[in-house]
Design a protein around this motif. Structure first.
Motif, PDB file in Angstrom:
ATOM      1  N   ARG A 372      10.304  -7.114   0.425  1.00 54.68           N
ATOM      2  CA  ARG A 372       9.150  -7.050  -0.331  1.00 54.68           C
ATOM      3  C   ARG A 372       8.149  -5.538   0.005  1.00 54.68           C
ATOM      4  N   GLN A 373       8.115  -5.318   1.178  1.00 57.18           N
ATOM      5  CA  GLN A 373       7.433  -4.047   1.484  1.00 57.18           C
ATOM      6  C   GLN A 373       8.174  -2.846   0.989  1.00 57.18           C
ATOM      7  N   GLN A 374       9.427  -2.827   1.120  1.00 60.43           N
ATOM      8  CA  GLN A 374      10.222  -1.587   0.503  1.00 60.43           C
ATOM      9  C   GLN A 374       9.819  -1.332  -0.847  1.00 60.43           C
ATOM     10  N   ALA A 375      10.142  -2.697  -1.623  1.00 64.59           N
ATOM     11  CA  ALA A 375      10.084  -2.482  -3.045  1.00 64.59           C
ATOM     12  C   ALA A 375       8.486  -2.161  -3.646  1.00 64.59           C
ATOM     13  N   ARG A 376       7.625  -2.451  -2.982  1.00 59.95           N
ATOM     14  CA  ARG A 376       6.126  -2.364  -3.326  1.00 59.95           C
ATOM     15  C   ARG A 376       6.088  -1.026  -3.099  1.00 59.95           C
ATOM     16  N   GLN A 377       6.454  -0.422  -1.963  1.00 67.96           N
ATOM     17  CA  GLN A 377       5.982   0.916  -1.738  1.00 67.96           C
ATOM     18  C   GLN A 377       6.687   1.838  -2.671  1.00 67.96           C
ATOM     19  N   VAL A 378       8.019   1.461  -3.474  1.00 68.86           N
ATOM     20  CA  VAL A 378       8.578   2.543  -4.445  1.00 68.86           C
ATOM     21  C   VAL A 378       7.591   2.407  -5.671  1.00 68.86           C
ATOM     22  N   LEU A 379       6.796   1.028  -5.847  1.00 68.48           N
ATOM     23  CA  LEU A 379       6.150   0.702  -7.104  1.00 68.48           C
ATOM     24  C   LEU A 379       4.650   1.234  -6.991  1.00 68.48           C
ATOM     25  N   GLY A 380       4.431   1.917  -5.840  1.00 66.58           N
ATOM     26  CA  GLY A 380       3.002   2.408  -5.761  1.00 66.58           C
ATOM     27  C   GLY A 380       2.198   1.913  -4.470  1.00 66.58           C
ATOM     28  N   GLY A 381       2.875   1.345  -3.581  1.00 68.10           N
ATOM     29  CA  GLY A 381       2.272   0.732  -2.308  1.00 68.10           C
ATOM     30  C   GLY A 381       1.035  -0.183  -2.684  1.00 68.10           C
ATOM     31  N   GLN A 382       0.149  -0.125  -2.007  1.00 70.43           N
ATOM     32  CA  GLN A 382      -1.059  -1.065  -2.096  1.00 70.43           C
ATOM     33  C   GLN A 382      -1.632  -1.002  -3.607  1.00 70.43           C
ATOM     34  N   TYR A 383      -1.490   0.052  -4.321  1.00 66.72           N
ATOM     35  CA  TYR A 383      -2.001   0.025  -5.902  1.00 66.72           C
ATOM     36  C   TYR A 383      -1.125  -1.130  -6.550  1.00 66.72           C
ATOM     37  N   ALA A 384      -0.051  -1.485  -6.106  1.00 68.93           N
ATOM     38  CA  ALA A 384       0.725  -2.344  -6.968  1.00 68.93           C
ATOM     39  C   ALA A 384       0.299  -3.899  -6.869  1.00 68.93           C
ATOM     40  N   GLY A 385      -0.287  -4.180  -5.689  1.00 65.58           N
ATOM     41  CA  GLY A 385      -0.828  -5.649  -5.663  1.00 65.58           C
ATOM     42  C   GLY A 385      -0.892  -6.160  -4.208  1.00 65.58           C
ATOM     43  N   ASP A 386      -1.276  -7.084  -4.234  1.00 60.86           N
ATOM     44  CA  ASP A 386      -1.081  -8.003  -2.385  1.00 60.86           C
ATOM     45  C   ASP A 386       0.066  -8.680  -2.462  1.00 60.86           C
ATOM     46  N   PHE A 387       0.655  -8.882  -1.387  1.00 64.84           N
ATOM     47  CA  PHE A 387       1.891  -9.739  -1.170  1.00 64.84           C
ATOM     48  C   PHE A 387       1.463 -11.235  -1.489  1.00 64.84           C
ATOM     49  N   ALA A 388       2.358 -11.954  -2.290  1.00 66.76           N
ATOM     50  CA  ALA A 388       2.079 -13.170  -2.623  1.00 66.76           C
ATOM     51  C   ALA A 388       2.871 -14.262  -1.979  1.00 66.76           C
ATOM     52  N   THR A 389       2.317 -15.493  -1.884  1.00 69.03           N
ATOM     53  CA  THR A 389       3.050 -16.487  -1.179  1.00 69.03           C
ATOM     54  C   THR A 389       2.945 -17.695  -2.225  1.00 69.03           C
ATOM     55  N   THR A 390       2.517 -17.664  -3.298  1.00 67.51           N
ATOM     56  CA  THR A 390       2.359 -18.663  -4.227  1.00 67.51           C
ATOM     57  C   THR A 390       2.965 -18.611  -5.478  1.00 67.51           C
ATOM     58  N   LEU A 391       3.215 -19.606  -6.326  1.00 69.66           N
ATOM     59  CA  LEU A 391       3.490 -19.177  -7.446  1.00 69.66           C
ATOM     60  C   LEU A 391       2.750 -18.690  -8.613  1.00 69.66           C
ATOM     61  N   SER A 392       1.395 -19.553  -8.528  1.00 69.98           N
ATOM     62  CA  SER A 392       0.231 -18.929  -9.316  1.00 69.98           C
ATOM     63  C   SER A 392      -0.875 -17.991  -8.431  1.00 69.98           C
ATOM     64  N   SER A 393      -1.692 -17.457  -9.190  1.00 73.21           N
ATOM     65  CA  SER A 393      -2.472 -16.434  -8.578  1.00 73.21           C
ATOM     66  C   SER A 393      -3.705 -17.069  -8.006  1.00 73.21           C
ATOM     67  N   PRO A 394      -4.406 -16.238  -7.337  1.00 67.90           N
ATOM     68  CA  PRO A 394      -5.861 -16.844  -6.314  1.00 67.90           C
ATOM     69  C   PRO A 394      -6.733 -16.796  -7.464  1.00 67.90           C
ATOM     70  N   ALA A 395      -6.702 -16.301  -8.834  1.00 66.15           N
ATOM     71  CA  ALA A 395      -7.475 -16.233  -9.867  1.00 66.15           C
ATOM     72  C   ALA A 395      -7.595 -17.606 -10.798  1.00 66.15           C
ATOM     73  N   VAL A 396      -6.570 -18.471 -10.574  1.00 73.64           N
ATOM     74  CA  VAL A 396      -6.540 -19.625 -11.447  1.00 73.64           C
ATOM     75  C   VAL A 396      -7.429 -20.630 -10.721  1.00 73.64           C
ATOM     76  N   VAL A 397      -8.071 -21.446 -11.736  1.00 73.96           N
ATOM     77  CA  VAL A 397      -9.088 -22.510 -11.168  1.00 73.96           C
ATOM     78  C   VAL A 397      -8.035 -23.580 -10.365  1.00 73.96           C
TER      79      VAL A 397
END
Length: 591
Positions: A372-397
């Protein structure tokens, strides 16, 4: 760049050099202006609330410091695939089309916080009969660009169009819900649209201001569906068929005066729009000029360097090119021109085709080896987003945090080998497909191949043309095991995630990973009959963990998005639902 699943056609992909906001669907999440690098640092991934009738009144709250006048340029790399409101299924297009189109409900955004309110309607709707009947009343004073009033019958006609041939690209909820069908194919056999079958009895319009929906089954999320573009009114006398996809008739603060496909789009004020009816939209610029075709990197350089029209230009489709990130981080003046925020409720995952990779132990091995970390770095590092552990987003009710198989972002080679050894079938080769938008996509593929080699698995990578990717990868017989995909719920509740992507009977365009679990199917059938929105959301969130124990996908990122605007552009912020810079709040500082 990760691709997007077909049903999540509105989901923007991650930031890469040639990244476009391709999508999604919509979902409620936080947004913020750029602070260092990622939306995570602002801690604002917010769910949307339901507003009241009072909240639904206009005008929209003023933006401090905003002024009227001038021409604002939006430079996007590509034109819009669809402008016909019943065909739109893309987050950025949803957001931008608010300039000329209105729906029954819509999201009001104040200080980055989303609230669902009545738009054409006086409120978010009233339900009865256990959620099977929903009633809306239209506001007074809402008119088309020629001054004629918007009526309930025109809203009904617009929704009836979603059943017709040619509208397959749009969301299918109205056809499915109104006919009690499992999918759109079944729905259109019962009703084929207004031009084929005339009046749809499931929608009543007792007068010009009232529209009543009758559903065979309880539907708790109608207020959210009523905010999608497919809930827009259409006048039959202005329905030009395919031509309506190029130049729809306006109800919002602007009207389309010219659209040269793949070249430009020009908007001017709609003189019949009344701010007093609209709690969503502002109309600060006199004119919007959209240009299409210039590379994102070239546009970004003009904006950051203040060249040509750069000071009055922004992008709503392009994202911050990774090759400029270090330059932007070193220069506070350039950094101030970056617009960053959470990308709605979008997530990015490594998708696994479960009917090809059938052994859950192999899927667990994939989970642990994924770098995950290496792939995210290629895609823009922290600009790409936060590491996920769930299927849905924290933005879901109702979202709940869980981490069923904890692993470091760099992966765990030992754990991956352990699960691979437990597999009943020996696996030495897997295939990974990806659309080629730029060099970052090849780099991500190489990062994955290098990681899999460490556990003795050859990862055969195959770059595909973006336009052909869906057709080649999602068909049943496609020879691909893995791909990166960005996905989202269609609004900020969990009701469109598991039911529309993980039921076994769904076709490959919806259930692209070919997940099948009889227990999950039975639970989804039971939950579908729940009319109470809160209870339904809670049950779906709980069921999510059951699904994820099977590892049908590997969570990667809760995605973020970073765009850019010229120094004279004010009001630029990422829309917390649609995941792109909100056009309705923009103004020129020096108009």
């Amino acid at each position: 760049m990760p691709t997007v699943t077909p049903r999540a056609a509105a989901v923007p992909a991650l930031a890469t050099a040639a990244a476009l906001l391709l999508c999604s669907c919509s979902a409620g999440a936080g947004t913020d202006t750029h602070k260092n690098s990622t939306a995570a640092k602002s801690g604002r991934r917010l769910t949307a609330t339901l507003g009241t009738a009072e909240d639904s009144q206009g005008p929209a709250p003023k933006i401090p410091g905003a002024r009227k006048g001038g021409t604002l340029t939006i430079a996007n790399p590509v034109d819009y695939t669809h402008l016909d409101p019943q065909k739109i299924y893309a987050g950025e297009t949803y957001s931008t089309s608010l300039l000329w189109g209105r729906q029954l409900t819509q999201y009001q955004v104040i200080d980055g916080r989303p609230r669902l309110v009545g738009d054409l309607a006086t409120d978010t709707g009233t339900s009865s009969d256990g959620g099977r009947t929903w009633t809306y009343h239209l506001k007074d004073g809402i008119a088309w660009e020629d001054g004629k009033p918007v009526t309930a019958q025109q809203v009904k006609y617009g929704i009836e169009r979603t059943f017709a041939p040619g509208f397959e690209a749009g969301p299918s909820y109205w056809p499915e819900w109104l006919t009690g069908s499992k999918d759109r194919t079944e729905a259109v056999k019962k009703y084929g649209g207004p031009k084929k079958d005339g009046d749809l009895e499931a929608i009543e319009t007792p007068d010009d201001k009232t529209i009543v929906f009758h559903f065979p089954e309880p539907q708790s999320d109608v207020p959210y569906m009523a905010a999608q573009s497919s809930s827009s009114p259409v006048r039959a006398d202005k329905d030009t068929g395919t031509g309506y996809d190029v130049k729809p008739f306006a109800t919002g603060p602007y009207r389309i005066v010219e659209h040269k496909q793949n070249k430009s789009l020009t908007l001017e004020r709609n003189p019949h729009w009344k701010p007093a009816t609209d709690p969503i939209r502002h109309a600060y610029p006199d004119r919007f000029e959209f240009t299409f075709g210039k590379a994102v990197l070239n546009t970004a350089q003009e904006v950051f360097n203040g060249q040509g029209t750069g000071p009055a230009t922004l992008t709503t489709k392009g994202t911050l090119p990774p090759e400029l990130i270090s330059t932007v981080e070193r220069d506070p003046a350039k950094r101030a021109l970056v617009v960053s925020g959470s990308q709605g409720a979008y997530t990015s995952d490594l998708y696994i085709k479960n009917d090809r990779v059938t052994d859950p132990e192999v899927r667990k091995a994939i989970h642990y080896v994924f770098p995950r970390q290496q792939a995210r770095q290629v895609l823009g590092g922290q600009y790409a987003g936060d590491f996920a552990t769930t299927l849905s987003s924290p933005a879901v009710v109702g979202w709940k945090k869980y981490d069923l198989y904890p692993v470091a972002p760099t992966g765990d080679i030992a754990k991956a080998r352990e699960h691979l050894a437990k597999a009943k079938t020996k696996v030495t080769k897997l295939t990974y497909a990806y659309p080629v938008y730029g060099p970052q996509d090849d780099q991500v593929a190489q990062v994955l191949a290098d990681a899999f080699a460490k556990i003795g698995v050859e990862l055969v990578v195959k770059g595909l043309q973006p336009a052909a990717f869906n057709a080649q990868v999602f068909r049943n017989e496609a020879p691909y095991d893995l791909w990166l995909s960005t996905n989202s719920v269609d609004w900020p509740t969990p009701s469109t995630l598991l039911p529309d992507s993980f039921e076994s009977h769904l076709d490959p365009l919806s259930n692209s990973v070919r997940y099948a679990n009889p227990r999950v199917d039975a639970e989804l059938a039971r939950i579908a009959k729940i009319g109470d929105a809160r209870k339904k959301a809670a049950e779906l969130i709980d069921l999510e963990e059951t699904v994820m124990k099977d590892v049908p996908v590997v969570p990667f990122l809760y995605t973020s998005v970073s765009q850019f605007r010229g120094k004279d552009v004010g009001g630029a912020a990422i829309h917390p639902i649609y995941g792109a810079t909100a056009a309705v709040d923009l103004y020129l500082k020096n108009s």
